[in-house]
Design a protein around this motif. Structure first.
Motif, short mmCIF file in Angstrom:
data_model
loop_
_atom_site.label_atom_id
_atom_site.label_comp_id
_atom_site.label_asym_id
_atom_site.label_seq_id
_atom_site.Cartn_x
_atom_site.Cartn_y
_atom_site.Cartn_z
N PRO A 74 0.81 -1.23 0.00
CA PRO A 74 0.00 0.00 0.00
C PRO A 74 0.84 1.28 0.00
O PRO A 74 0.48 2.26 -0.65
N GLU A 75 1.98 1.26 0.69
CA GLU A 75 2.83 2.45 0.74
C GLU A 75 3.34 2.83 -0.64
O GLU A 75 3.46 4.02 -0.97
N ILE A 76 3.64 1.84 -1.46
CA ILE A 76 4.11 2.09 -2.82
C ILE A 76 2.94 2.44 -3.74
O ILE A 76 3.03 3.37 -4.56
N MET A 77 1.84 1.72 -3.58
CA MET A 77 0.69 1.91 -4.47
C MET A 77 0.13 3.33 -4.40
O MET A 77 -0.23 3.91 -5.42
N ILE A 78 0.05 3.90 -3.20
CA ILE A 78 -0.57 5.23 -3.08
C ILE A 78 0.27 6.31 -3.74
O ILE A 78 -0.22 7.42 -3.99
N GLN A 79 1.54 6.01 -4.04
CA GLN A 79 2.42 7.01 -4.66
C GLN A 79 2.46 6.90 -6.18
O GLN A 79 3.11 7.69 -6.85
N GLU A 80 1.73 5.91 -6.72
CA GLU A 80 1.67 5.78 -8.17
C GLU A 80 0.78 6.87 -8.76
O GLU A 80 -0.22 7.28 -8.15
N PRO A 81 1.11 7.37 -9.95
CA PRO A 81 0.35 8.47 -10.56
C PRO A 81 -1.15 8.19 -10.66
O PRO A 81 -1.95 9.11 -10.52
N ARG A 82 -1.54 6.93 -10.89
CA ARG A 82 -2.96 6.66 -11.13
C ARG A 82 -3.80 6.76 -9.88
O ARG A 82 -5.03 6.81 -9.95
N ILE A 83 -3.19 6.79 -8.69
CA ILE A 83 -3.99 6.83 -7.46
C ILE A 83 -3.61 7.97 -6.54
O ILE A 83 -4.41 8.39 -5.71
N ARG A 84 -2.44 8.55 -6.68
CA ARG A 84 -1.98 9.54 -5.70
C ARG A 84 -2.94 10.71 -5.59
O ARG A 84 -3.06 11.33 -4.54
N ASN A 85 -3.66 11.04 -6.68
CA ASN A 85 -4.62 12.15 -6.63
C ASN A 85 -5.88 11.80 -5.85
O ASN A 85 -6.66 12.70 -5.51
N TYR A 86 -6.07 10.51 -5.55
CA TYR A 86 -7.26 10.09 -4.84
C TYR A 86 -6.98 9.72 -3.38
O TYR A 86 -7.89 9.37 -2.64
N VAL A 87 -5.72 9.78 -2.98
CA VAL A 87 -5.34 9.36 -1.63
C VAL A 87 -6.04 10.21 -0.57
O VAL A 87 -6.42 9.72 0.49
N SER A 88 -6.25 11.49 -0.88
CA SER A 88 -6.91 12.36 0.09
C SER A 88 -8.36 11.95 0.35
O SER A 88 -8.97 12.39 1.33
N LEU A 89 -8.92 11.09 -0.51
CA LEU A 89 -10.30 10.63 -0.34
C LEU A 89 -10.38 9.39 0.55
O LEU A 89 -11.48 8.93 0.85
N LEU A 90 -9.24 8.85 0.94
CA LEU A 90 -9.25 7.72 1.87
C LEU A 90 -9.77 8.18 3.23
O LEU A 90 -9.68 9.36 3.57
N PRO A 91 -10.33 7.27 4.03
CA PRO A 91 -10.77 7.66 5.37
C PRO A 91 -9.57 8.00 6.24
O PRO A 91 -8.43 7.72 5.87
N PRO A 92 -9.79 8.63 7.39
CA PRO A 92 -8.68 8.87 8.31
C PRO A 92 -7.94 7.57 8.61
O PRO A 92 -8.56 6.55 8.92
N MET A 93 -6.62 7.59 8.49
CA MET A 93 -5.78 6.41 8.66
C MET A 93 -5.01 6.56 9.97
O MET A 93 -4.17 7.46 10.10
N ILE A 94 -5.29 5.69 10.93
CA ILE A 94 -4.65 5.77 12.24
C ILE A 94 -3.81 4.50 12.42
O ILE A 94 -4.36 3.39 12.45
N LEU A 95 -2.50 4.68 12.52
CA LEU A 95 -1.58 3.55 12.59
C LEU A 95 -0.98 3.44 13.98
O LEU A 95 -0.43 4.41 14.51
N PHE A 96 -1.09 2.24 14.57
CA PHE A 96 -0.55 1.95 15.90
C PHE A 96 0.62 0.98 15.77
O PHE A 96 0.54 0.01 15.00
#
Length: 431
Positions: free
Chosen positions: A313-335
């Protein structure tokens, strides 16, 4: 015995074990309701009507009542135990038995024995509580089952946590989430623990597909069980955190990038909770190899080296086809625990950084001195105050003054395992 080094990296999986198609199902628990668009409108009248219909559809005849179904429960437990045992031995046939695996298996046995007082109490709850709905069918593949942990009160629709358990992509099982389900249900939160095919029964694409289908079931049908389809939180632990993050990113690509219609939407997730997860597989291959999950096995699970980026997922969200949509993901809380040796805390740190750079709402919460199992097992079994648990409940109940007031006066959670056993378990843990 075949050694791990002899396994071809393009290995997929053997034929599905025959017994997996015979898992006990309860057709009374698999009724269908409309898609998420119609299920999301939860008026008071409609909610009460659904509750009455659900109660009627899930009530069993007297001959199958809980007091008269002891043999059925034993048979159910035996079938699931046989499934897990069979898959374990199938896996060991591919791994081979070397010094490292023998020592880890011994350590795992000691670890389980030390925590057994708590495990037995949770198992008793799992098999006897009327608040648990086990093995609800969500798909047509083996292991497409989920367990539901229902709050005692049914006065109004409850917030929902869709949980994908961990297990190194090998030994994951829905019942591993029973402690989390029990404790969140006590705080008026409904929990759905989603099972999925493990390796060698399935590879990563099967796991992500199963998780996505389980999430879809929760989005579309949870109102039948008293859940609020407008308050769904996605959570995963360890390998489950990776799988659920993959499902979320994959769904975002379909929904925003490809415009593909689906049975659930990223927008339905109020937040994502990732607990001790790994989100960049390219960085973890060598680490896992050193920990005993050999490179050849790991690449077999992930369908070859060429697929590592696709399931990172860390690599995928940086690809051109999705990076513009990352802001539409829900709040991401990592523990993550800072002394996690199974998956280093850097895995969550770099993923959080990538999300934030691309405009997503991302929060990183590090727990100083906590290991891979402290946050998910030892701390909950210890009872009392638990920072991770309190954070989860605070986020889920945010904006609900009544629920927050109930949380403030809730009794401390009961200790399930003596402290000395918890400390010994921490020392021998193979994770």
């Amino acid at each position: 015995m075949t050694s791990s080094s002899e396994i071809p990296t393009d290995f997929r999986r053997p034929s599905l074990p025959e017994e997996t198609t015979k898992m006990e199902t309860d057709p009374l628990l698999t009724s269908r309701v409309p898609s998420y668009d119609s299920a999301s409108a939860v008026g008071t009248g409609n909610y009460q009507r659904r509750r009455r219909l659900a109660a009627k559809s899930t009530s069993l005849p007297a001959s199958f009542s809980r007091s008269q179904s002891f043999s059925r429960e034993i048979g159910h437990a035996a079938a699931e135990t046989y499934l897990i045992t069979r898959l374990t031995f199938t896996l060991l046939r591919y791994l081979g038995v070397g010094y490292r695996w023998i020592t880890r298996l011994i350590a795992l046995g000691c670890y389980a024995m030390l925590l057994m007082p708590g495990f037995l109490q949770v198992a008793y709850y799992y098999y006897t509580s009327s608040q648990v709905r086990r093995s609800v069918v969500y798909g047509d593949q083996p292991r497409n089952r989920l367990d539901l942990y229902l709050p005692k009160r049914s006065d109004k629709p409850k917030p929902v946590v869709a949980f994908v358990t961990g297990g190194a992509w090998i030994i994951g099982y829905k019942a591993w989430g029973s402690l989390l389900g029990k404790q969140l249900a006590e705080r008026d939160i409904l929990v759905a623990c989603i099972d999925y095919r493990n390796f060698p029964q399935g590879t990563i694409s099967d796991m992500v597909r199963d998780a996505s289908e389980g999430i879809s079931f929760v989005c579309n049908h949870i109102a039948e069980y008293g859940g609020d389809p407008n308050k769904i939180y996605l959570m995963g632990q360890s390998a489950g955190a990776h799988i659920s993050a993959c499902a979320l990113v994959e769904q975002a690509i379909k929904e925003f990038g490809e415009g593909e219609k689906s049975s659930w939407s990223v927008s339905q997730m109020k937040a994502y909770f990732g607990l001790s997860g790994g989100y960049n597989l390219c960085k973890l291959v060598d680490h896992f190899h050193g920990r005993g999950l050999y490179r050849s096995i790991f690449l077999s699970i992930m369908e070859g080296e060429e697929s590592l980026k696709k399931y990172s997922p860390e690599i995928m969200i940086q690809e051109p086809r999705i990076r513009n949509y990352v802001s539409l993901l829900p709040p991401m809380i990592l523990f993550h625990g800072t002394t996690d040796y199974s998956i280093p805390s850097d895995a969550s740190c770099t993923f959080a950084d990538a999300l934030q750079r691309l405009g997503a709402q991302a929060e990183l919460v590090l727990f100083e001195g906590k290991t891979h199992t402290d946050l998910f097992l030892q701390d909950p079994l210890r009872g009392g105050k638990d920072e991770l648990f309190d954070r989860l409940v605070d986020v889920i109940h945010a904006g609900d003054a009544e629920a927050l007031a109930e949380d403030a006066k809730a009794s401390p959670r009961r200790r399930l395992v003596p402290e000395i056993l918890l400390q010994l378990a921490r020392k021998v843990s193979p994770f």
